[in-house]
Motif scaffolding. Sequence first.
Motif: not given
Length: 360
Positions: A264-269, A327-330, A332-340, A345-351
């Motif tokens: 997901l991170i690679a896809k988003y970036a 949606g990809v970032l959402s 990813l954030h949801s999975s990070c929260s559920q799995n501790g 955080s996306p790179a600067s200028g890419q949020t």
Amino acid sequence: MTSYAASNKVDDATRDAYVAMQAKTFTRWVNIHLKKRNMPIEDIFEDTKNGVAWCNLCEIMGGETMKAVTGKSFNKKPKIQIQMTENGNFVLEYLKNKDMTFVNVGSMDFVNGNQKIVLGFIWKIILRFVVAEEGQDGLLLWAQRSTKPYSSCEVNNFHRSWKDGKAFVGIIHKHRPDLIANPDELGGNDAENLELAFSVAQDKLGIDRLLDVEDIVDSEKPDEKSIATYISQFYLLFAKQLQNEHYIQSILTAVAVTRRHDELIAKYADEASGLKTWIAGKSADLDTSIATTPANTAQARQMLTDFYAYRQTEKPQRNGELVELEGVLSSLHSSCSQNGRPKYSPASGQTPEELNLEFA
């Protein structure tokens, strides 16, 4: 009077049989652990009077030395009674520090080989260090769950429910069906079923034979503490295996989560970078177009056609990509929260917020 005396004799005989069976079973159980220090016993009442075996058993089961727990070292070669009683006191103090209490038990009970006290003492150690919080009721529940799939097994207790041997077979088959027959398909008699279970347990699982076939088949009501002690060995083995399986599964799950997050991170970036590059290029094109004065009507018409194509086709398509990126970032954030896991955080200028500002 004759009838009452006869009844008492039967009770005494039954009680003696229970003591004999417990003594044999508990001696074998104790030796499983004492052999780690090459000091087996033969008579559980006589060979433990000096307290040395009990001190060693405490250290083995408790995982700490006598000195670490009580601040004192036990006498390894006691010669006189006072040294033996001191060892007994060290044992009781050690176990008290391990949250075990004994009522009306003193070191002289060990020195005198008090059968009732010694057997009760071992039983409490088994409950404390082997089945722990589950206790005998928890051990019975585990046995019931293990034998539930088999119609020929009905485990309601730790005595008569085990007489035909099928419950022992059922526990093994439940966890290791490759080693033994399904108890529902057994055609042997009780003794044969028991021998099958005991031999497979010893030869294939490494579980010492704490019981003998005759202990079960020759008794109307086998001793429940002896059977529970034997079953605790299966519990230790299979529960540990299950824990290992859960541990392995948790590792596999963690690896899968990490892999998914990396994807997901690679896809988003990648897509955010591509979108940012397109925005920069399109902004430059539009700025150039705005600053350019058309040379003729045809050029002006073409510039207008290109702008409408951008507004009606290209920009909506790219806007859809931005929504998908959000949606990809959402996810990813949801999975990070559920799995501790730490929030990505996306790179600067890419949020999404920054891309939206540039997109406008």
